[in-house]
Design an enzyme around this catalytic site. Structure first.
Site, PDB file in Angstrom:
ATOM      1  N   PRO A 125      -2.332 -33.262 -29.429  1.00 56.68           N
ATOM      2  CA  PRO A 125      -1.973 -32.750 -30.516  1.00 56.68           C
ATOM      3  C   PRO A 125      -0.582 -32.759 -31.173  1.00 56.68           C
ATOM      4  CG  PRO A 125      -2.722 -31.060 -28.995  1.00 56.68           C
ATOM      5  CD  PRO A 125      -2.841 -32.662 -28.230  1.00 56.68           C
ATOM      6  N   ASN A 126      -0.333 -33.176 -31.932  1.00 51.59           N
ATOM      7  CA  ASN A 126       1.075 -33.036 -32.743  1.00 51.59           C
ATOM      8  C   ASN A 126       1.912 -34.368 -32.366  1.00 51.59           C
ATOM      9  OD1 ASN A 126       0.491 -30.934 -34.372  1.00 51.59           O
ATOM     10  ND2 ASN A 126       0.595 -29.523 -32.662  1.00 51.59           N
ATOM     11  N   ARG A 176      10.572 -34.276 -36.297  1.00 55.64           N
ATOM     12  CA  ARG A 176      11.304 -32.731 -36.182  1.00 55.64           C
ATOM     13  C   ARG A 176      11.397 -32.536 -34.807  1.00 55.64           C
ATOM     14  NH1 ARG A 176       7.840 -28.529 -36.646  1.00 55.64           N
ATOM     15  NH2 ARG A 176       5.996 -29.572 -36.474  1.00 55.64           N
ATOM     16  N   TYR A 220      12.565 -33.620 -28.412  1.00 60.26           N
ATOM     17  CA  TYR A 220      11.821 -34.816 -28.191  1.00 60.26           C
ATOM     18  C   TYR A 220      12.478 -36.018 -28.613  1.00 60.26           C
ATOM     19  CZ  TYR A 220       8.046 -31.052 -28.057  1.00 60.26           C
ATOM     20  OH  TYR A 220       7.390 -30.055 -27.743  1.00 60.26           O
ATOM     21  N   ASN A 262      -0.440 -37.737 -22.123  1.00 57.10           N
ATOM     22  CA  ASN A 262       0.134 -36.517 -22.556  1.00 57.10           C
ATOM     23  C   ASN A 262      -0.571 -35.729 -23.489  1.00 57.10           C
ATOM     24  OD1 ASN A 262       1.932 -34.848 -23.585  1.00 57.10           O
ATOM     25  ND2 ASN A 262       3.572 -36.297 -24.136  1.00 57.10           N
ATOM     26  N   ALA A 318      -0.114 -29.733 -26.136  1.00 58.02           N
ATOM     27  CA  ALA A 318      -0.303 -28.283 -25.801  1.00 58.02           C
ATOM     28  C   ALA A 318      -1.712 -28.162 -25.005  1.00 58.02           C
ATOM     29  CB  ALA A 318      -0.241 -27.494 -27.196  1.00 58.02           C
ATOM     30  N   HIS A 351      -1.816 -26.814 -21.460  1.00 54.64           N
ATOM     31  CA  HIS A 351      -1.542 -25.589 -21.082  1.00 54.64           C
ATOM     32  C   HIS A 351      -2.690 -24.809 -21.288  1.00 54.64           C
ATOM     33  CE1 HIS A 351       2.547 -27.113 -20.802  1.00 54.64           C
ATOM     34  NE2 HIS A 351       2.441 -27.197 -22.236  1.00 54.64           N
ATOM     35  N   ASP A 389     -11.478 -30.576 -16.324  1.00 49.45           N
ATOM     36  CA  ASP A 389     -12.887 -30.873 -15.571  1.00 49.45           C
ATOM     37  C   ASP A 389     -13.152 -32.515 -15.772  1.00 49.45           C
ATOM     38  OD1 ASP A 389     -13.272 -28.404 -14.910  1.00 49.45           O
ATOM     39  OD2 ASP A 389     -14.708 -27.809 -16.731  1.00 49.45           O
ATOM     40  N   GLU A 431       0.198 -37.774 -15.267  1.00 43.83           N
ATOM     41  CA  GLU A 431       0.603 -36.924 -16.535  1.00 43.83           C
ATOM     42  C   GLU A 431       2.009 -37.309 -17.163  1.00 43.83           C
ATOM     43  OE1 GLU A 431       0.240 -32.956 -15.275  1.00 43.83           O
ATOM     44  OE2 GLU A 431       0.997 -31.901 -17.132  1.00 43.83           O
ATOM     45  N   HIS A 476       5.332 -35.848 -19.709  1.00 40.84           N
ATOM     46  CA  HIS A 476       5.642 -34.979 -20.747  1.00 40.84           C
ATOM     47  C   HIS A 476       6.937 -35.644 -21.263  1.00 40.84           C
ATOM     48  CE1 HIS A 476       2.388 -32.338 -20.647  1.00 40.84           C
ATOM     49  NE2 HIS A 476       2.417 -31.950 -19.159  1.00 40.84           N
ATOM     50  N   SER A 510       9.465 -33.933 -22.838  1.00 38.61           N
ATOM     51  CA  SER A 510      10.316 -32.709 -22.491  1.00 38.61           C
ATOM     52  C   SER A 510       9.956 -32.305 -21.059  1.00 38.61           C
ATOM     53  CB  SER A 510      10.199 -31.574 -23.451  1.00 38.61           C
ATOM     54  OG  SER A 510       8.798 -30.874 -23.329  1.00 38.61           O
ATOM     55  N   ARG A 512      11.229 -24.710 -20.377  1.00 37.81           N
ATOM     56  CA  ARG A 512      10.862 -24.135 -21.744  1.00 37.81           C
ATOM     57  C   ARG A 512      10.159 -22.673 -21.541  1.00 37.81           C
ATOM     58  NH1 ARG A 512       8.403 -28.868 -25.282  1.00 37.81           N
ATOM     59  NH2 ARG A 512       8.919 -27.329 -27.006  1.00 37.81           N
TER      60      ARG A 512
HETATM   61  O1  CA2 Z   1       7.118 -32.484 -23.614  1.00 36.34           O
HETATM   62  C1  CA2 Z   1       5.918 -33.114 -24.066  1.00 36.34           C
HETATM   63  O2  CA2 Z   1       5.613 -34.188 -24.010  1.00 36.34           O
HETATM   64  C2  CA2 Z   1       4.701 -32.173 -24.412  1.00 36.34           C
HETATM   65  O3  CA2 Z   1       3.498 -32.454 -24.025  1.00 36.34           O
HETATM   66  C3  CA2 Z   1       4.750 -32.034 -25.898  1.00 36.34           C
HETATM   67  C4  CA2 Z   1       3.627 -31.049 -26.603  1.00 36.34           C
HETATM   68  C5  CA2 Z   1       4.077 -29.839 -25.760  1.00 36.34           C
HETATM   69  O4  CA2 Z   1       3.120 -28.563 -26.426  1.00 36.34           O
HETATM   70  C6  CA2 Z   1       4.088 -29.834 -24.545  1.00 36.34           C
HETATM   71  O5  CA2 Z   1       4.314 -28.353 -24.022  1.00 36.34           O
HETATM   72  C7  CA2 Z   1       5.066 -30.622 -23.851  1.00 36.34           C
HETATM   73  C8  CA2 Z   1       4.289 -30.786 -28.083  1.00 36.34           C
HETATM   74  C9  CA2 Z   1       4.096 -32.300 -28.929  1.00 36.34           C
HETATM   75  C10 CA2 Z   1       4.461 -31.797 -30.056  1.00 36.34           C
HETATM   76  O6  CA2 Z   1       5.390 -32.772 -30.624  1.00 36.34           O
HETATM   77  C11 CA2 Z   1       5.998 -32.623 -31.839  1.00 36.34           C
HETATM   78  C12 CA2 Z   1       7.266 -33.371 -32.043  1.00 36.34           C
HETATM   79  C13 CA2 Z   1       7.770 -33.307 -33.035  1.00 36.34           C
HETATM   80  C14 CA2 Z   1       7.606 -32.487 -33.972  1.00 36.34           C
HETATM   81  C15 CA2 Z   1       6.568 -31.554 -33.758  1.00 36.34           C
HETATM   82  C16 CA2 Z   1       5.760 -31.369 -32.613  1.00 36.34           C
END
Ligand code: CA2
Length: 147
Positions: A11-12, A19, A24, A75, A78, A81, A88, A99, A101, A103, A108
């Site tokens: 997601p996202n 943003r 990121y 990846n 969210a 977590h 599973d 896996e 990420h 960041s 964090r």
């Molecule tokens: O660091 C990563 O790749 C994460 O998987 C990114 C997830 C975050 O929930 C994980 O803790 C770490 C979030 C991805 C959302 O990315 C955005 C990028 C730009 C604007 C908004 C969200």
């Protein structure tokens, strides 16, 4: 022909580059896909690259990868977590899985310090930006050659 590496994004991640560049970077998901395609070509691999905002779809794709992929890069965003369902599904994936990420979640908020994905995969790459995906492809290539 060997089966492709599945590169799955949660997601996202479709918002990358729009943003939070301080976390990121400026790279978009389309840029990451292009880098992965170039690296896969250089390594003699093929990839299937996908993104979804839906947990069940991610679970479906991991299940699909069981018979259609030779390896997996995930990846889970969210869902990393929170998702026991994804944990599973990954437990029944019997090929190498990495896996990734962008960041470093351990630098964090505390809620990002738990991963339901990590115990079910071969290895983890985090905190190295978008190049983590390319590094994961190299790692999978070596793991598959040595299998
Ligand atoms: O660091 C990563 O790749 C994460 O998987 C990114 C997830 C975050 O929930 C994980 O803790 C770490 C979030 C991805 C959302 O990315 C955005 C990028 C730009 C604007 C908004 C969200």
């Amino acid at each position: 022909m060997t089966k492709p590496i599945y590169v799955l994004n949660g997601p996202n991640l479709n918002l990358l580059g729009t943003r939070e560049p301080e976390i990121y970077g400026n790279t978009t998901l389309a840029d990451i896909e292009e880098s992965c395609r170039k690296e896969a070509l250089a390594l003699g691999l093929t990839i299937v690259f996908r993104q979804t905002n839906h947990e069940g779809e991610l679970v479906d794709w991991v299940q699909e990868a069981r018979h259609s992929a030779s390896g997996l890069i995930l990846n889970a965003g969210a869902y990393t977590h929170t998702s026991v369902a994804l944990h599973d599904a990954l437990k029944s994936f019997n090929q190498p899985a990495v896996e990734v990420h962008i960041s470093n979640p351990y630098r964090r908020e505390p809620f990002r310090h738990t991963s339901y994905v990590s115990p079910a995969v071969t290895g983890v790459i985090c905190g190295l930006g978008a190049q983590g995906y390319v590094l994961a492809l190299g790692a999978l290539c070596r793991l598959l050659k040595n299998a």
